[in-house]
Scaffold this motif. Structure first.
Motif, PDB file in Angstrom:
ATOM      1  N   GLY A  84       0.808  -1.205   0.000  1.00 57.71           N
ATOM      2  CA  GLY A  84       0.000   0.000   0.000  1.00 57.71           C
ATOM      3  C   GLY A  84       0.842   1.256   0.000  1.00 57.71           C
ATOM      4  O   GLY A  84       1.977   1.258  -0.487  1.00 57.71           O
ATOM      5  N   ASP A  85       0.281   2.326   0.547  1.00 63.83           N
ATOM      6  CA  ASP A  85       1.003   3.587   0.602  1.00 63.83           C
ATOM      7  C   ASP A  85       1.089   4.065   2.055  1.00 63.83           C
ATOM      8  O   ASP A  85       0.319   3.622   2.912  1.00 63.83           O
ATOM      9  N   PRO A  86       2.012   4.979   2.339  1.00 63.77           N
ATOM     10  CA  PRO A  86       2.255   5.388   3.726  1.00 63.77           C
ATOM     11  C   PRO A  86       1.146   6.231   4.331  1.00 63.77           C
ATOM     12  O   PRO A  86       1.167   6.485   5.541  1.00 63.77           O
ATOM     13  N   ASN A  87       0.176   6.663   3.523  1.00 64.31           N
ATOM     14  CA  ASN A  87      -0.928   7.439   4.070  1.00 64.31           C
ATOM     15  C   ASN A  87      -1.765   6.639   5.063  1.00 64.31           C
ATOM     16  O   ASN A  87      -2.574   7.200   5.801  1.00 64.31           O
ATOM     17  N   ARG A  88      -1.550   5.331   5.080  1.00 67.35           N
ATOM     18  CA  ARG A  88      -2.246   4.483   6.048  1.00 67.35           C
ATOM     19  C   ARG A  88      -1.652   4.628   7.442  1.00 67.35           C
ATOM     20  O   ARG A  88      -2.274   4.209   8.424  1.00 67.35           O
ATOM     21  N   LEU A  89      -0.457   5.192   7.529  1.00 65.87           N
ATOM     22  CA  LEU A  89       0.233   5.320   8.813  1.00 65.87           C
ATOM     23  C   LEU A  89      -0.115   6.661   9.455  1.00 65.87           C
ATOM     24  O   LEU A  89       0.322   7.715   8.995  1.00 65.87           O
ATOM     25  N   ASN A  90      -0.865   6.617  10.531  1.00 65.32           N
ATOM     26  CA  ASN A  90      -1.274   7.849  11.198  1.00 65.32           C
ATOM     27  C   ASN A  90      -0.081   8.659  11.698  1.00 65.32           C
ATOM     28  O   ASN A  90      -0.086   9.889  11.627  1.00 65.32           O
ATOM     29  N   MET A  91       0.940   7.966  12.197  1.00 70.89           N
ATOM     30  CA  MET A  91       2.107   8.670  12.717  1.00 70.89           C
ATOM     31  C   MET A  91       2.832   9.416  11.597  1.00 70.89           C
ATOM     32  O   MET A  91       3.347  10.525  11.803  1.00 70.89           O
ATOM     33  N   TRP A  92       2.881   8.824  10.425  1.00 74.29           N
ATOM     34  CA  TRP A  92       3.534   9.449   9.272  1.00 74.29           C
ATOM     35  C   TRP A  92       2.766  10.688   8.827  1.00 74.29           C
ATOM     36  O   TRP A  92       3.351  11.755   8.593  1.00 74.29           O
ATOM     37  N   MET A  93       1.467  10.584   8.729  1.00 76.65           N
ATOM     38  CA  MET A  93       0.666  11.715   8.304  1.00 76.65           C
ATOM     39  C   MET A  93       0.714  12.839   9.328  1.00 76.65           C
ATOM     40  O   MET A  93       0.781  14.025   8.971  1.00 76.65           O
ATOM     41  N   ASP A  94       0.712  12.492  10.604  1.00 73.68           N
ATOM     42  CA  ASP A  94       0.829  13.511  11.647  1.00 73.68           C
ATOM     43  C   ASP A  94       2.174  14.219  11.558  1.00 73.68           C
ATOM     44  O   ASP A  94       2.257  15.445  11.734  1.00 73.68           O
ATOM     45  N   LEU A  95       3.224  13.470  11.260  1.00 72.58           N
ATOM     46  CA  LEU A  95       4.552  14.053  11.089  1.00 72.58           C
ATOM     47  C   LEU A  95       4.555  15.063   9.950  1.00 72.58           C
ATOM     48  O   LEU A  95       5.069  16.184  10.097  1.00 72.58           O
ATOM     49  N   LEU A  96       3.984  14.705   8.808  1.00 76.58           N
ATOM     50  CA  LEU A  96       3.965  15.603   7.651  1.00 76.58           C
ATOM     51  C   LEU A  96       3.172  16.874   7.940  1.00 76.58           C
ATOM     52  O   LEU A  96       3.559  17.971   7.514  1.00 76.58           O
ATOM     53  N   VAL A  97       2.078  16.735   8.665  1.00 76.40           N
ATOM     54  CA  VAL A  97       1.273  17.909   9.019  1.00 76.40           C
ATOM     55  C   VAL A  97       2.087  18.858   9.894  1.00 76.40           C
ATOM     56  O   VAL A  97       2.092  20.078   9.667  1.00 76.40           O
ATOM     57  N   ARG A  98       2.799  18.314  10.887  1.00 70.91           N
ATOM     58  CA  ARG A  98       3.601  19.172  11.763  1.00 70.91           C
ATOM     59  C   ARG A  98       4.769  19.804  11.019  1.00 70.91           C
ATOM     60  O   ARG A  98       5.153  20.948  11.301  1.00 70.91           O
ATOM     61  N   MET A  99       5.351  19.094  10.068  1.00 70.39           N
ATOM     62  CA  MET A  99       6.418  19.682   9.257  1.00 70.39           C
ATOM     63  C   MET A  99       5.884  20.852   8.441  1.00 70.39           C
ATOM     64  O   MET A  99       6.557  21.875   8.284  1.00 70.39           O
ATOM     65  N   ASP A 100       4.677  20.693   7.939  1.00 77.61           N
ATOM     66  CA  ASP A 100       4.042  21.785   7.202  1.00 77.61           C
ATOM     67  C   ASP A 100       3.792  22.972   8.125  1.00 77.61           C
ATOM     68  O   ASP A 100       4.066  24.126   7.770  1.00 77.61           O
ATOM     69  N   GLU A 101       3.312  22.710   9.311  1.00 79.78           N
ATOM     70  CA  GLU A 101       3.037  23.775  10.282  1.00 79.78           C
ATOM     71  C   GLU A 101       4.316  24.472  10.736  1.00 79.78           C
ATOM     72  O   GLU A 101       4.288  25.646  11.104  1.00 79.78           O
ATOM     73  N   GLN A 102       5.423  23.749  10.701  1.00 79.56           N
ATOM     74  CA  GLN A 102       6.712  24.308  11.116  1.00 79.56           C
ATOM     75  C   GLN A 102       7.479  24.926   9.945  1.00 79.56           C
ATOM     76  O   GLN A 102       8.691  25.072   9.999  1.00 79.56           O
ATOM     77  N   MET A 103       6.777  25.272   8.908  1.00 75.15           N
ATOM     78  CA  MET A 103       7.349  25.981   7.766  1.00 75.15           C
ATOM     79  C   MET A 103       8.364  25.140   6.987  1.00 75.15           C
ATOM     80  O   MET A 103       9.232  25.673   6.306  1.00 75.15           O
ATOM     81  N   MET A 104       8.270  23.805   7.065  1.00 76.74           N
ATOM     82  CA  MET A 104       9.225  22.951   6.389  1.00 76.74           C
ATOM     83  C   MET A 104       8.683  22.402   5.074  1.00 76.74           C
ATOM     84  O   MET A 104       9.404  21.733   4.344  1.00 76.74           O
ATOM     85  N   GLU A 105       7.431  22.690   4.763  1.00 78.71           N
ATOM     86  CA  GLU A 105       6.836  22.156   3.528  1.00 78.71           C
ATOM     87  C   GLU A 105       7.568  22.627   2.267  1.00 78.71           C
ATOM     88  O   GLU A 105       7.941  21.798   1.434  1.00 78.71           O
ATOM     89  N   PRO A 106       7.842  23.934   2.107  1.00 79.68           N
ATOM     90  CA  PRO A 106       8.548  24.325   0.879  1.00 79.68           C
ATOM     91  C   PRO A 106       9.991  23.844   0.861  1.00 79.68           C
ATOM     92  O   PRO A 106      10.530  23.520  -0.203  1.00 79.68           O
ATOM     93  N   TRP A 107      10.634  23.780   2.030  1.00 84.80           N
ATOM     94  CA  TRP A 107      12.028  23.349   2.101  1.00 84.80           C
ATOM     95  C   TRP A 107      12.176  21.892   1.686  1.00 84.80           C
ATOM     96  O   TRP A 107      13.089  21.517   0.961  1.00 84.80           O
ATOM     97  N   LEU A 108      11.237  21.055   2.149  1.00 82.31           N
ATOM     98  CA  LEU A 108      11.315  19.621   1.874  1.00 82.31           C
ATOM     99  C   LEU A 108      10.600  19.241   0.590  1.00 82.31           C
ATOM    100  O   LEU A 108      10.589  18.082   0.214  1.00 82.31           O
ATOM    101  N   GLN A 109       9.975  20.213  -0.074  1.00 84.99           N
ATOM    102  CA  GLN A 109       9.279  19.964  -1.328  1.00 84.99           C
ATOM    103  C   GLN A 109       8.240  18.860  -1.169  1.00 84.99           C
ATOM    104  O   GLN A 109       8.083  17.989  -2.022  1.00 84.99           O
ATOM    105  N   LEU A 110       7.524  18.911  -0.040  1.00 84.34           N
ATOM    106  CA  LEU A 110       6.441  17.954   0.195  1.00 84.34           C
ATOM    107  C   LEU A 110       5.198  18.407  -0.549  1.00 84.34           C
ATOM    108  O   LEU A 110       5.031  19.589  -0.825  1.00 84.34           O
ATOM    109  N   PRO A 111       4.292  17.494  -0.848  1.00 85.01           N
ATOM    110  CA  PRO A 111       3.031  17.903  -1.448  1.00 85.01           C
ATOM    111  C   PRO A 111       2.272  18.787  -0.471  1.00 85.01           C
ATOM    112  O   PRO A 111       2.323  18.578   0.727  1.00 85.01           O
ATOM    113  N   LYS A 112       1.579  19.779  -0.991  1.00 85.37           N
ATOM    114  CA  LYS A 112       0.817  20.673  -0.136  1.00 85.37           C
ATOM    115  C   LYS A 112      -0.257  19.903   0.599  1.00 85.37           C
ATOM    116  O   LYS A 112      -1.026  19.164  -0.004  1.00 85.37           O
TER     117      LYS A 112
END
Length: 221
Positions: A190-218
């Motif tokens: 499957g894909d990692p979106n099934r992992l709650n801990m992973w998705m929570d991590l990405l959300v916090r990275m976005d909130e910490q202004m790391m989304e453009p730096w890491l080139q994560l999907p919005k």
């Protein structure tokens, strides 16, 4: 402006990856004080100075850096939670983390250095000598290659065949999840979106202004 701040800004400005945005730096100082600027400067230098290196050199530089900069501490003691996946900013800001936090910081740093994400897998294993769950970062030079293992338990990067103290369970990256089997084979599950801990991590990275730096999907908020 203090001399160090001037030098740090020069390091940030010269980085081809524009690691530290003014917004990230401002937020980091609010979270951890002015001392975080030194950590971010050294992190930026790590990326800025090694972007043209070969993958193997990048692995060694990043593995050495985070094994030195982060002190191991359990989530229960550090975050007062049973399990918490810290962002790289949180790990550097507190200078501490557990095995997952080492792996997360190494994973995103290597991607920023230009290592193909498909070559990296965050891998859950059982540490047989410790008789406990553990996490390492695996690097596959080719899809069928024996992976190299980056681990906070040892400074050496060794092929998985020489890490008989580890028994793989499952792995994932931003592109998929795999069930690890004996003899080094794996099955995509499957894909990692099934992992709650992973998705929570990405959300916090976005909130910490790391989304453009890491080139994560919005991320949707």
């Amino acid at each position: 402006m203090a001399l160090f701040s001037v030098l740090a800004c020069l390091v940030f400005a010269q980085s081809p990856h524009k690691l530290i945005t003014p917004e990230l730096l401002e937020l980091a100082k609010k979270m951890y004080g002015d001392g975080i600027e030194m950590q971010l400067s050294s992190w930026g230098a790590l990326i800025g100075e090694n972007g043209q290196s070969k993958d193997l050199d990048k692995l060694h530089k990043v593995n050495q850096y985070f094994n030195k900069e982060i002190n191991f501490i359990s989530d229960a003691k550090h975050w007062h939670q049973e399990d918490y996946w810290a962002t790289p900013l949180e790990s550097l800001g507190t200078e501490a983390g557990d095995c997952e936090d080492f792996v997360i910081a190494k994973y995103f740093s290597l991607i920023q250095l230009g290592v193909d994400e498909s070559k990296l897998r965050i891998t859950y294993v059982k540490a047989l000598k410790l008789n406990q769950a553990h996490m390492v970062l695996a690097y596959y030079s080719t899809p069928r290659a024996i992976p190299l293992i980056l681990d906070n338990l040892t400074p050496k990067i060794l092929p998985a065949t020489k890490r008989r103290d580890l028994s793989p369970v499952y792995s994932f990256n931003g592109q998929g999840m795999w069930l690890e089997r004996m003899k080094g084979s794996s099955i995509r599950i499957g894909d990692p979106n099934r992992l709650n801990m992973w998705m929570d991590l990405l959300v916090r990275m976005d909130e910490q202004m790391m989304e453009p730096w890491l080139q994560l999907p919005k991320l949707e908020k």
